[in-house]
Design a protein around this motif. Structure first.
Motif, PDB file in Angstrom:
ATOM      1  N   GLY A 203       0.828  -1.203   0.000  1.00 24.05           N
ATOM      2  CA  GLY A 203       0.000   0.000   0.000  1.00 24.05           C
ATOM      3  C   GLY A 203       0.858   1.246   0.000  1.00 24.05           C
ATOM      4  O   GLY A 203       2.092   1.162  -0.062  1.00 24.05           O
ATOM      5  N   ALA A 204       0.202   2.398   0.047  1.00 23.60           N
ATOM      6  CA  ALA A 204       0.930   3.668   0.121  1.00 23.60           C
ATOM      7  C   ALA A 204       1.677   3.722   1.457  1.00 23.60           C
ATOM      8  O   ALA A 204       1.308   3.010   2.404  1.00 23.60           O
ATOM      9  N   VAL A 205       2.693   4.582   1.538  1.00 22.41           N
ATOM     10  CA  VAL A 205       3.529   4.653   2.743  1.00 22.41           C
ATOM     11  C   VAL A 205       2.671   4.837   3.992  1.00 22.41           C
ATOM     12  O   VAL A 205       2.836   4.120   4.982  1.00 22.41           O
ATOM     13  N   ASP A 206       1.726   5.777   3.936  1.00 29.94           N
ATOM     14  CA  ASP A 206       0.966   6.061   5.164  1.00 29.94           C
ATOM     15  C   ASP A 206      -0.072   4.984   5.483  1.00 29.94           C
ATOM     16  O   ASP A 206      -0.648   4.968   6.575  1.00 29.94           O
ATOM     17  N   GLU A 207      -0.315   4.085   4.523  1.00 31.13           N
ATOM     18  CA  GLU A 207      -1.215   2.956   4.828  1.00 31.13           C
ATOM     19  C   GLU A 207      -0.451   1.808   5.496  1.00 31.13           C
ATOM     20  O   GLU A 207      -0.992   1.099   6.336  1.00 31.13           O
ATOM     21  N   VAL A 208       0.815   1.629   5.077  1.00 29.53           N
ATOM     22  CA  VAL A 208       1.578   0.469   5.541  1.00 29.53           C
ATOM     23  C   VAL A 208       2.399   0.785   6.785  1.00 29.53           C
ATOM     24  O   VAL A 208       2.478  -0.026   7.718  1.00 29.53           O
ATOM     25  N   MET A 209       3.015   1.969   6.798  1.00 30.10           N
ATOM     26  CA  MET A 209       3.946   2.298   7.882  1.00 30.10           C
ATOM     27  C   MET A 209       3.178   2.839   9.080  1.00 30.10           C
ATOM     28  O   MET A 209       3.299   4.016   9.444  1.00 30.10           O
ATOM     29  N   THR A 210       2.377   1.966   9.675  1.00 26.76           N
ATOM     30  CA  THR A 210       1.628   2.364  10.871  1.00 26.76           C
ATOM     31  C   THR A 210       1.858   1.309  11.951  1.00 26.76           C
ATOM     32  O   THR A 210       2.133   0.139  11.632  1.00 26.76           O
ATOM     33  N   GLY A 211       1.697   1.722  13.206  1.00 24.59           N
ATOM     34  CA  GLY A 211       1.871   0.787  14.322  1.00 24.59           C
ATOM     35  C   GLY A 211       1.000  -0.456  14.182  1.00 24.59           C
ATOM     36  O   GLY A 211       1.494  -1.586  14.252  1.00 24.59           O
ATOM     37  N   PRO A 212      -0.321  -0.280  13.954  1.00 20.44           N
ATOM     38  CA  PRO A 212      -1.196  -1.459  13.889  1.00 20.44           C
ATOM     39  C   PRO A 212      -0.821  -2.417  12.754  1.00 20.44           C
ATOM     40  O   PRO A 212      -0.809  -3.635  12.954  1.00 20.44           O
ATOM     41  N   VAL A 213      -0.499  -1.891  11.575  1.00 22.20           N
ATOM     42  CA  VAL A 213      -0.183  -2.778  10.436  1.00 22.20           C
ATOM     43  C   VAL A 213       1.108  -3.543  10.711  1.00 22.20           C
ATOM     44  O   VAL A 213       1.182  -4.760  10.546  1.00 22.20           O
ATOM     45  N   LEU A 214       2.153  -2.823  11.170  1.00 23.19           N
ATOM     46  CA  LEU A 214       3.433  -3.505  11.404  1.00 23.19           C
ATOM     47  C   LEU A 214       3.354  -4.426  12.615  1.00 23.19           C
ATOM     48  O   LEU A 214       3.995  -5.487  12.638  1.00 23.19           O
ATOM     49  N   SER A 215       2.547  -4.082  13.616  1.00 25.87           N
ATOM     50  CA  SER A 215       2.383  -4.972  14.781  1.00 25.87           C
ATOM     51  C   SER A 215       1.770  -6.292  14.341  1.00 25.87           C
ATOM     52  O   SER A 215       2.165  -7.369  14.784  1.00 25.87           O
ATOM     53  N   ARG A 216       0.796  -6.205  13.420  1.00 20.44           N
ATOM     54  CA  ARG A 216       0.155  -7.432  12.930  1.00 20.44           C
ATOM     55  C   ARG A 216       1.173  -8.269  12.145  1.00 20.44           C
ATOM     56  O   ARG A 216       1.269  -9.478  12.317  1.00 20.44           O
ATOM     57  N   LEU A 217       1.987  -7.590  11.295  1.00 20.74           N
ATOM     58  CA  LEU A 217       2.967  -8.316  10.478  1.00 20.74           C
ATOM     59  C   LEU A 217       4.016  -9.013  11.330  1.00 20.74           C
ATOM     60  O   LEU A 217       4.412 -10.142  11.058  1.00 20.74           O
ATOM     61  N   TYR A 218       4.503  -8.308  12.362  1.00 17.88           N
ATOM     62  CA  TYR A 218       5.565  -8.877  13.195  1.00 17.88           C
ATOM     63  C   TYR A 218       5.009  -9.758  14.305  1.00 17.88           C
ATOM     64  O   TYR A 218       5.758 -10.479  14.967  1.00 17.88           O
ATOM     65  N   GLY A 219       3.702  -9.665  14.569  1.00 17.95           N
ATOM     66  CA  GLY A 219       3.117 -10.451  15.653  1.00 17.95           C
ATOM     67  C   GLY A 219       3.554  -9.964  17.028  1.00 17.95           C
ATOM     68  O   GLY A 219       3.559 -10.729  17.990  1.00 17.95           O
TER      69      GLY A 219
END
Ligand SMILES: Nc1ncnc2c1ncn2[C@@H]1O[C@H](COP(=O)(O)OP(=O)(O)OP(=O)(O)O)[C@@H](O)[C@H]1O
Length: 234
Positions: A203-219
């Protein structure tokens, strides 16, 4: 029609079910932790790594800046001959490259002064410039860049990013840029592909580079802070 398309592509056990199209002139930044399969993604585009399922369709003329490995000190080849080999054996032509084509490729990356040096005797940053020239020399429709800023000083990093940005604006070359830090390419990135240990997100930078999105990716809990226009993932 898209320039590059992944359809349900997987390389087990790294990443799965990747469906993604890259358009001419697009700048896609690929992020993710060590060993997650970012270089493997580029190798899948180049055809040097097989998919375990799905498919990838890539254009013919691809420029590749590989992850940095130093040339052997004793390698008996000059910079201009190495760049010439890329042109000669690239997909563009089977003719002997003209000296002016090699000189233009070296000038484009600011490495004219290195043309007659032996590649193994160059510094790490100088060798990176030669790899940029090799990638540009085949007039690519798609540029695959694997951590291309390593070993470059700040001004050479800026010059490299400007070169890629100019190339995609003027020639419609698409750029896939693998990096550990988005900051040097924050202003030119159209979309991010973030590969996580179990999943990926695009997604766009501001869609992907967020706490909730990266927290889900990293678990695990991840915060994204913005400090003076730079992104810090903590
Ligand atoms: N040809 C190969 N065959 C089997 N496994 C491989 C091959 N190439 C790489 N690997 C493995 O695949 C995993 C992903 O490697 P890759 O280089 O794609 O990761 P990366 O995300 O680019 O990592 P880094 O950020 O550390 O450069 C690693 O565990 C690596 O050892």
């Amino acid at each position: 029609m898209s320039l590059l398309t992944f359809t349900g592509a997987s390389v087990d056990p790294l990443w799965h079910d990747l469906t993604l199209s890259v358009e001419p002139g697009e700048f896609l930044t690929v992020l993710g932790p060590n060993g997650v399969g970012k270089s493997t993604l580029l190798n899948a585009v180049l055809g040097t790594r097989s998919l375990t399922s799905g498919s990838v369709s890539a254009p013919h003329r691809i420029g590749f800046i590989p992850q940095q490995r130093m040339f052997d000190t004793d390698l008996p080849i000059r910079v201009r001959d190495l760049v010439g080999l890329s042109i000669e054996h690239g997909t563009m032509s089977r003719r002997r490259p003209r000296r002016s084509t090699i000189d233009a490729a070296l000038a484009e990356v600011g490495a004219s002064g290195l043309a007659d040096r032996r590649v193994g005797t160059l510094s790490g940053g100088q060798q990176q410039l030669v790899r940029q020239a090799q990638a540009m020399a085949t007039d690519p429709e798609l540029l695959l860049c694997d951590e291309p800023l390593l070993s470059l000083d700040l001004s050479a990093q800026r010059a490299a990013v400007e070169l890629l940005d100019r190339r995609r604006r003027e020639q419609d070359t698409a750029v896939i840029f693998v990096t550990h830090s988005i900051n040097p390419v924050l202003a030119v990135t159209d979309r991010v592909l973030y590969l996580g240990p179990d999943d990926h997100v695009t997604g766009a930078v501001d869609e992907v580079m967020t706490g909730p999105v990266l927290s889900r990716l990293y678990g695990t809990d991840v915060d994204v802070a913005e400090v003076n226009g730079r992104m810090v993932v903590v």
